[in-house]
Scaffold this motif. Structure first.
Motif, PDB file in Angstrom:
ATOM      1  N   TRP A 222       0.838  -1.213   0.000  1.00 16.18           N
ATOM      2  CA  TRP A 222       0.000   0.000   0.000  1.00 16.18           C
ATOM      3  C   TRP A 222       0.869   1.258   0.000  1.00 16.18           C
ATOM      4  O   TRP A 222       0.647   2.192  -0.765  1.00 16.18           O
ATOM      5  CB  TRP A 222      -0.921  -0.034   1.224  1.00 16.18           C
ATOM      6  CG  TRP A 222      -1.760   1.208   1.398  1.00 16.18           C
ATOM      7  CD1 TRP A 222      -1.342   2.432   1.841  1.00 16.18           C
ATOM      8  CD2 TRP A 222      -3.154   1.346   1.120  1.00 16.18           C
ATOM      9  NE1 TRP A 222      -2.389   3.316   1.874  1.00 16.18           N
ATOM     10  CE2 TRP A 222      -3.513   2.680   1.428  1.00 16.18           C
ATOM     11  CE3 TRP A 222      -4.133   0.473   0.654  1.00 16.18           C
ATOM     12  CZ2 TRP A 222      -4.819   3.156   1.279  1.00 16.18           C
ATOM     13  CZ3 TRP A 222      -5.429   0.946   0.510  1.00 16.18           C
ATOM     14  CH2 TRP A 222      -5.764   2.276   0.813  1.00 16.18           C
ATOM     15  N   GLU A 225       2.762   1.805  -3.354  1.00 16.93           N
ATOM     16  CA  GLU A 225       1.927   2.193  -4.490  1.00 16.93           C
ATOM     17  C   GLU A 225       1.251   3.542  -4.301  1.00 16.93           C
ATOM     18  O   GLU A 225       1.012   4.258  -5.277  1.00 16.93           O
ATOM     19  CB  GLU A 225       0.865   1.116  -4.743  1.00 16.93           C
ATOM     20  CG  GLU A 225       1.432  -0.199  -5.249  1.00 16.93           C
ATOM     21  CD  GLU A 225       0.365  -1.228  -5.555  1.00 16.93           C
ATOM     22  OE1 GLU A 225       0.667  -2.202  -6.275  1.00 16.93           O
ATOM     23  OE2 GLU A 225      -0.787  -1.054  -5.082  1.00 16.93           O
ATOM     24  N   ARG A 226       0.977   3.923  -3.053  1.00 17.25           N
ATOM     25  CA  ARG A 226       0.179   5.126  -2.824  1.00 17.25           C
ATOM     26  C   ARG A 226       0.920   6.242  -2.105  1.00 17.25           C
ATOM     27  O   ARG A 226       0.424   7.362  -2.036  1.00 17.25           O
ATOM     28  CB  ARG A 226      -1.084   4.755  -2.044  1.00 17.25           C
ATOM     29  CG  ARG A 226      -1.881   3.625  -2.709  1.00 17.25           C
ATOM     30  CD  ARG A 226      -3.178   3.391  -2.000  1.00 17.25           C
ATOM     31  NE  ARG A 226      -3.890   2.253  -2.593  1.00 17.25           N
ATOM     32  CZ  ARG A 226      -5.209   2.205  -2.781  1.00 17.25           C
ATOM     33  NH1 ARG A 226      -5.942   3.245  -2.432  1.00 17.25           N
ATOM     34  NH2 ARG A 226      -5.769   1.150  -3.309  1.00 17.25           N
ATOM     35  N   GLU A 238     -10.808   1.236   1.699  1.00 18.07           N
ATOM     36  CA  GLU A 238      -9.789   2.155   1.179  1.00 18.07           C
ATOM     37  C   GLU A 238      -9.385   3.154   2.260  1.00 18.07           C
ATOM     38  O   GLU A 238      -9.626   4.361   2.139  1.00 18.07           O
ATOM     39  CB  GLU A 238     -10.327   2.884  -0.055  1.00 18.07           C
ATOM     40  CG  GLU A 238     -10.576   1.991  -1.261  1.00 18.07           C
ATOM     41  CD  GLU A 238      -9.308   1.757  -2.056  1.00 18.07           C
ATOM     42  OE1 GLU A 238      -8.326   2.498  -1.864  1.00 18.07           O
ATOM     43  OE2 GLU A 238      -9.289   0.822  -2.873  1.00 18.07           O
ATOM     44  N   HIS A 267       9.018  -3.314  -6.803  1.00 22.69           N
ATOM     45  CA  HIS A 267       7.849  -3.773  -6.054  1.00 22.69           C
ATOM     46  C   HIS A 267       8.204  -3.925  -4.578  1.00 22.69           C
ATOM     47  O   HIS A 267       9.334  -4.271  -4.229  1.00 22.69           O
ATOM     48  CB  HIS A 267       7.360  -5.102  -6.623  1.00 22.69           C
ATOM     49  CG  HIS A 267       5.995  -5.492  -6.141  1.00 22.69           C
ATOM     50  ND1 HIS A 267       5.771  -6.009  -4.888  1.00 22.69           N
ATOM     51  CD2 HIS A 267       4.779  -5.438  -6.753  1.00 22.69           C
ATOM     52  CE1 HIS A 267       4.475  -6.260  -4.738  1.00 22.69           C
ATOM     53  NE2 HIS A 267       3.851  -5.928  -5.864  1.00 22.69           N
ATOM     54  N   LYS A 584      -4.466  -9.232 -11.585  1.00 15.88           N
ATOM     55  CA  LYS A 584      -4.197  -7.794 -11.625  1.00 15.88           C
ATOM     56  C   LYS A 584      -4.128  -7.283 -13.057  1.00 15.88           C
ATOM     57  O   LYS A 584      -4.573  -6.159 -13.355  1.00 15.88           O
ATOM     58  CB  LYS A 584      -2.878  -7.492 -10.898  1.00 15.88           C
ATOM     59  CG  LYS A 584      -2.455  -6.029 -10.957  1.00 15.88           C
ATOM     60  CD  LYS A 584      -1.074  -5.828 -10.374  1.00 15.88           C
ATOM     61  CE  LYS A 584      -0.640  -4.357 -10.518  1.00 15.88           C
ATOM     62  NZ  LYS A 584       0.731  -4.145 -10.018  1.00 15.88           N
ATOM     63  N   ASP A 590     -15.230  -2.085 -11.993  1.00 10.93           N
ATOM     64  CA  ASP A 590     -15.165  -1.577 -10.628  1.00 10.93           C
ATOM     65  C   ASP A 590     -15.819  -2.582  -9.680  1.00 10.93           C
ATOM     66  O   ASP A 590     -16.649  -3.395 -10.079  1.00 10.93           O
ATOM     67  CB  ASP A 590     -15.877  -0.230 -10.526  1.00 10.93           C
ATOM     68  CG  ASP A 590     -15.156   0.860 -11.322  1.00 10.93           C
ATOM     69  OD1 ASP A 590     -13.928   0.708 -11.528  1.00 10.93           O
ATOM     70  OD2 ASP A 590     -15.821   1.830 -11.726  1.00 10.93           O
ATOM     71  N   THR A 607      -0.810  -6.261  -4.880  1.00 15.48           N
ATOM     72  CA  THR A 607      -1.222  -4.910  -5.240  1.00 15.48           C
ATOM     73  C   THR A 607      -2.333  -4.434  -4.321  1.00 15.48           C
ATOM     74  O   THR A 607      -3.159  -5.225  -3.852  1.00 15.48           O
ATOM     75  CB  THR A 607      -1.710  -4.848  -6.698  1.00 15.48           C
ATOM     76  OG1 THR A 607      -2.140  -3.513  -6.996  1.00 15.48           O
ATOM     77  CG2 THR A 607      -2.855  -5.813  -6.945  1.00 15.48           C
ATOM     78  N   SER A 608      -2.360  -3.150  -4.068  1.00 17.11           N
ATOM     79  CA  SER A 608      -3.452  -2.545  -3.307  1.00 17.11           C
ATOM     80  C   SER A 608      -4.564  -2.069  -4.224  1.00 17.11           C
ATOM     81  O   SER A 608      -5.595  -1.581  -3.760  1.00 17.11           O
ATOM     82  CB  SER A 608      -2.926  -1.355  -2.487  1.00 17.11           C
ATOM     83  OG  SER A 608      -2.510  -0.298  -3.357  1.00 17.11           O
ATOM     84  N   GLU A 609      -4.367  -2.206  -5.529  1.00 15.48           N
ATOM     85  CA  GLU A 609      -5.350  -1.731  -6.500  1.00 15.48           C
ATOM     86  C   GLU A 609      -6.510  -2.704  -6.661  1.00 15.48           C
ATOM     87  O   GLU A 609      -7.599  -2.311  -7.096  1.00 15.48           O
ATOM     88  CB  GLU A 609      -4.664  -1.516  -7.854  1.00 15.48           C
ATOM     89  CG  GLU A 609      -3.569  -0.459  -7.815  1.00 15.48           C
ATOM     90  CD  GLU A 609      -2.780  -0.402  -9.109  1.00 15.48           C
ATOM     91  OE1 GLU A 609      -3.126  -1.175 -10.035  1.00 15.48           O
ATOM     92  OE2 GLU A 609      -1.827   0.389  -9.194  1.00 15.48           O
ATOM     93  N   VAL A 610      -6.304  -3.958  -6.358  1.00 15.65           N
ATOM     94  CA  VAL A 610      -7.373  -4.955  -6.430  1.00 15.65           C
ATOM     95  C   VAL A 610      -7.928  -5.147  -5.022  1.00 15.65           C
ATOM     96  O   VAL A 610      -7.290  -5.744  -4.157  1.00 15.65           O
ATOM     97  CB  VAL A 610      -6.854  -6.297  -6.992  1.00 15.65           C
ATOM     98  CG1 VAL A 610      -7.991  -7.315  -7.041  1.00 15.65           C
ATOM     99  CG2 VAL A 610      -6.251  -6.101  -8.370  1.00 15.65           C
ATOM    100  N   ARG A 611      -9.124  -4.635  -4.788  1.00 19.20           N
ATOM    101  CA  ARG A 611      -9.757  -4.754  -3.478  1.00 19.20           C
ATOM    102  C   ARG A 611     -10.544  -6.061  -3.425  1.00 19.20           C
ATOM    103  O   ARG A 611     -11.255  -6.399  -4.376  1.00 19.20           O
ATOM    104  CB  ARG A 611     -10.693  -3.567  -3.207  1.00 19.20           C
ATOM    105  CG  ARG A 611     -10.072  -2.208  -3.455  1.00 19.20           C
ATOM    106  CD  ARG A 611      -8.745  -2.045  -2.732  1.00 19.20           C
ATOM    107  NE  ARG A 611      -8.869  -2.204  -1.298  1.00 19.20           N
ATOM    108  CZ  ARG A 611      -7.847  -2.404  -0.486  1.00 19.20           C
ATOM    109  NH1 ARG A 611      -6.621  -2.494  -0.981  1.00 19.20           N
ATOM    110  NH2 ARG A 611      -8.044  -2.547   0.810  1.00 19.20           N
TER     111      ARG A 611
END
Length: 701
Positions: A222, A225-226, A238, A267, A584, A590, A607-611
Motif C-alpha cells: 500500500w 503504491e500510494r 480504502e 515492487h 491484476k 469496478d 497490489t493494493s489496487e485490487v480490493r
C-alpha cells in the motif's frame, strides 16, 4: 556512534605499500574483529532514527517518501560525523586504534570482582530441581507423561529459578577472580560473518505460507503504491474503516519497506524479500553471535554454532523460535525476537559492567528500534528489563538498574500508550479467545518430548554455565522471571489485569533461549584430564544436534509450512503469486474481487489496487462476526472456495454479491458449483487461465 575498545598496535614502519606492516596488519585484524559490532550497532541506530522520524511524520501527514529522504540525508550526515570522529580519535591516540566493537576493554565493574565457586550441596539441590523441571515439562502431554499435573514442572522450575538466582548472587560477592571478556578475535568475527552471510543467502530460497503477511506485506505494498501511511483499515476498505485495535500504527518496519521500494522503483515484495530480508538475517545472526560470545565462558564458536543449528533444526508449525527466524524474519516480530532480544541482553550486560553512556544510549536506541518492529515490544521488553533490573537490585545496583529501566522502557511503552489515548481502542476482543496457559505456552515455544527437555535444561541450567559476573546474574534474572510466569495462574492474572492475553504466549521471548542452548556445550566436567574436558563440549554439542535432527522439525520441512526453492522467491506460494499477478493484469470492472480465500489473501500482497471481499477471515473479529458485514464475506468466501455445505440458499449468495458490490469473480475450474451458478447471477466470463492453477474469471454485466 559506539566507541571502540582500544587495541594496542605496533608503531608504523616505512614500507613500499605492497606488503602490510605489522601495524597495518593489527589495524586490519582489529577492524575485522569489530565488524559484527559495527554492523549491528549501526543498524540499531539507523532504524531507531527512522522510527523516530516516522512517528514525528505521522501527525504531520508527511508522505513516506519524504520521510525516507529526510532519514537518508540525516543518516548519511550522522554517519559521516561519526567516521570523522573515529578517524580523528585514532590519529590523536598514541599506539591505539579505535573502531566500533564489543567492550574488550570495558571490564571496569566486573573484571576485578571476585566470585566463589558454587557450594556443592546447594548446587546439587538446584541441579536436581532443574532436571526435574526440564524432564517433566518436556514430557508433559506426551505418552510418557500422560496425566501429569503441570504443577510438578512449575514448582520444580520455580525452585530451580530461585536457587539459580541465589547461587549467582552469592557468586557475585566474593571469591576467585572473574575472567573478563576480552572481545572477539579477528578469526572469531570472521567465522561469525561467514555464518551470517550463509544464513542471509539461505533466506532467499525459503518461503513460508504465513497468513499474517496479508497485513505486514500488504501494508508495505500500500505504501509503495500510494505513498500514504494508512491510518485506518486498508484491508477491507480504502483507508476508511477503523484500523485494527490490536495493531496501533506504532510499528514502522512495514512503512520503511514500502518507502524503500518506492525510492528504488521496485515492487514492495522485491524490496522486502530480496533486499531487506538477507540484511535482517545477517544482522540477527550477528546479534546472536555477540551475546553468545559475551556470555560464553569458553568455546564461544562452538556455542554459537549450536545456537544457529538449534534455530535451523527446531522450527515446526507452531511457535518455535526457529519458525520466527528465517521463515518469518521479514515480519517485525520475527526480527524482534531474533535480533532485538539478544542485543538487549548484550547492551544491558555491557551497561551493568561498565556504566558507559554509549551503552545506555544503545539501550535507548534499541528500545526505539523494538517498538518500530512490533507493538509486542511494549509487552515483552518490560518483562525482560524488569528481570535484568531485579537481578541487579539483588546485588545493590539499584541506580544502574533504575536508569536502564527508564531508558529501555520510556519510548516503547510511552508510544503505545500515547497512540491508544489519541486513537482510542484496545486489544481485539475476538482475538483474546486465543489465550494459552502456562503449560501450552511452554509447549509452543520450548517444544515437548526430548527437545523440550533439552530446552528446559538450557532454561534452568544456562545461568550456571554463563560467564561469571554480570552475564550469569542477568541470565538468572531471566530464568527466574520465566519460571514465575510458568506457574499456573500467573498468566491468567496478567491477562485479567492487562487485557493482553492474545500475545501472552510470547513471554518465553524474554529469554535469549538460543544463546542458553549454546551455553550447554560450555559445560566443563570437574576432572583432571584436559583431553576429556576439551572433548566434553563437542560431545554435548553433537548430542544436542542429534536430538534436534531426529526429534524436532527442521526449518525447511513442509511441516513448518515452508517450501524450499532453487531460486530466490517471495515468501508466499509461487502459484498463488502468479495467479494474483494474472488477475491484476485483467481488464476488471469496478467493485470488489471475489476469489478463493488463499488468492484473495495473496492479492493484497501483490497490489493494493485490487480490493478483495475477504483479506483474511481471522480479522473479522474486529468487525463483529455476527454482523452482516462479516456474514456476507464468510458466505462468499465459502462459495469461492467450493464449500457448498456452508451455503444454504443460492439467493443468499446473490444478495451478498449485491450488498458488497462485487465486480469480479474468479474461481478454480474445479469449482463446478460456482462456475455454473455465477452466470445465473448476472456475471459474464471474460478471462481464463490454464494449468497449473487453472482459473476462470467473470465480471458483472
Amino acid at each position: 556512534m559506539p566507541t571502540v575498545d582500544h587495541v594496542a598496535v605496533a608503531p608504523p614502519t616505512r614500507d613500499s605499500g605492497l606488503r602490510p606492516t605489522p601495524g597495518r596488519t593489527s589495524r586490519l585484524a582489529a577492524a575485522l574483529a569489530a565488524t559484527p559490532a559495527v554492523l549491528t550497532d549501526s543498524a540499531v541506530l539507523a532504524f531507531a532514527l527512522w522510527t523516530v522520524l516516522y512517528h514525528v511524520a505521522l501527525p504531520l501527514h508527511l508522505a513516506p517518501s519524504v520521510t525516507f529522504l529526510i532519514w537518508l540525508v540525516v543518516g548519511v550526515a550522522l554517519a559521516g560525523v561519526a567516521v570523522v570522529r573515529v578517524v580523528r580519535n585514532s590519529r590523536a591516540a598514541t599506539g591505539v586504534i579505535g573502531g566500533a566493537g564489543d567492550d574488550a576493554g570495558a571490564v571496569a565493574a566486573g573484571a576485578e570482582r571476585r566470585t566463589p565457586g558454587h557450594p556443592r550441596r546447594w548446587l546439587a539441590v538446584v541441579l536436581a530441581a532443574a532436571t526435574v523441571a526440564a524432564v517433566t515439562a518436556g514430557l508433559a502431554n506426551t505418552p510418557a507423561g500422560e496425566g501429569m499435573s503441570w504443577w510438578i514442572p512449575a514448582v520444580a522450575g520455580a525452585v530451580a529459578g530461585v536457587g539459580v538466582m541465589l547461587l549467582t548472587r552469592r557468586a557475585w560477592t566474593a571469591g576467585t577472580p572473574v575472567s573478563p571478556d576480552r572481545g572477539p578475535t579477528a578469526a572469531q568475527s570472521a567465522y561469525a560473518l561467514v555464518v551470517s552471510g550463509l544464513v542471509a543467502l539461505s533466506s532467499l530460497f525459503l518461503a513460508r505460507n504465513t497468513p499474517d503477511d496479508v497485513y505486514y506485506v500488504g501494508k508495505s505494498v500500500w505504501v509503495a503504491e500510494r505513498d500514504i501511511v494508512p491510518r485506518n483499515d486498508f484491508l477491507f476498505s480504502e483507508n476508511v474503516l477503523p484500523g485494527m485495535a490490536s495493531l496501533p500504527p506504532t510499528a514502522s518496519i512495514e512503512v520503511f519497506a514500502g518507502a524503500l521500494a518506492r525510492f528504488l522503483g521496485v515492487h514492495a515484495g522485491t524490496a522486502l524479500f530480496f533486499l531487506m530480508l538477507p540484511v535482517m538475517a545477517a544482522l540477527a545472526v550477528l546479534a546472536l553471535w555477540r551475546l553468545t560470545h559475551r556470555w560464553a565462558p569458553r568455546r564461544p564458536l562452538l556455542a554459537f554454532s549450536l545456537a544457529v543449528a538449534y534455530l535451523y533444526l527446531v522450527a515446526g508449525a507452531d511457535a518455535a523460535l526457529g519458525t520466527f527466524h528465517l521463515p518469518r524474519l521479514h515480519e517485525g516480530k520475527g526480527m524482534f525476537v531474533s535480533a532485538v532480544i539478544p542485543l538487549m541482553w548484550l547492551y544491558l550486560t555491557r551497561w551493568f559492567d561498565g556504566r558507559r553512556r554509549t551503552d545506555l544510549a544503545l539501550i535507548g536506541a534499541l528500545s526505539i528500534t523494538a517498538i518500530g518492529l512490533t507493538t509486542t515490544a511494549a509487552i515483552i521488553l518490560p518483562m525482560l528489563v524488569g528481570a535484568a533490573a531485579f537481578a541487579m537490585l539483588t546485588v545493590g545496583h539499584w541506580k544502574a538498574a533504575l536508569t536502564a529501566g527508564v531508558v529501555a522502557l520510556a519510548y516503547p511503552v510511552g508510544s503505545v500508550v500515547l497512540t491508544q489515548v489519541i486513537l482510542g481502542g484496545g486489544t481485539a476482543a475476538g482475538a483474546d479467545a486465543a489465550f494459552y496457559d502456562a503449560e501450552y505456552t511452554y509447549r509452543r515455544t520450548l517444544e515437548i518430548g526430548i527437545v523440550g527437555v533439552v530446552s528446559g535444561l538450557a532454561l534452568w541450567c544456562g545461568p550456571l554455565l554463563a560467564r561469571r559476573g554480570t552475564p550469569a546474574l542477568l541470565a538468572a534474572g531471566g530464568t527466574l522471571a520465566l519460571s514465575v510466569l510458568l506457574v499456573p495462574g500467573v498468566l491468567e492474572l496478567i491477562s485479567a489485569l492487562s487485557g493482553i492475553s492474545v500475545v501472552l504466549w510470547r513471554v518465553p521471548w524474554l529469554l535469549a533461549l538460543p544463546t542458553l542452548i549454546g551455553l550447554l556445550c560450555t559445560v566443563e566436567l570437574p576432572v583432571r584430564s584436559r583431553t576429556l574436558r576439551a572433548a566434553t563440549g563437542g560431545l554435548v554439542a553433537a548430542a544436542a544436534v542429534a536430538v534436534f535432527a531426529v526429534w524436532a522439525t527442521p526449518m525447511w520441512s513442509p511441516r513448518s509450512y515452508v517450501e524450499v526453492y532453487d531460486r530466490p522467491v517471495w515468501k508466499m506460494p509461487q502459484q498463488r503469486q502468479a495467479i494474483a499477478f494474472w488477475i491484476k493484469r485483467q481488464d476488471r470492472p469496478d467493485g470488489l474481487l471475489l476469489a478463493p480465500s488463499t488468492i484473495m489473501r495473496a492479492s493484497l500482497m501483490v497490489t493494493s489496487e485490487v480490493r478483495v471481499v475477504l483479506p483474511r477471515d481471522f480479522y473479522l473479529v474486529e468487525y463483529d462476526l455476527e454482523s452482516q458485514f462479516a456474514k456476507d464475506r464468510l458466505l462468499l468466501a465459502a462459495f469461492a472456495d467450493g464449500r457448498v455445505e456452508d451455503i444454504s440458499h443460492r439467493s443468499d449468495v446473490a444478495a451478498a454479491l449485491d450488498r458488497l458490490e462485487v465486480g469480479t469473480i474468479c474461481v478454480y475450474r474445479g469449482n463446478r458449483y460456482a462456475r455454473e451458478l455465477v452466470p445465473e447471477l448476472g456475471f459474464t466470463q471474460f478471462a481464463e487461465r490454464g494449468r497449473p492453477g487453472a482459473m476462470v474469471c467473470f465480471r458483472r454485466g
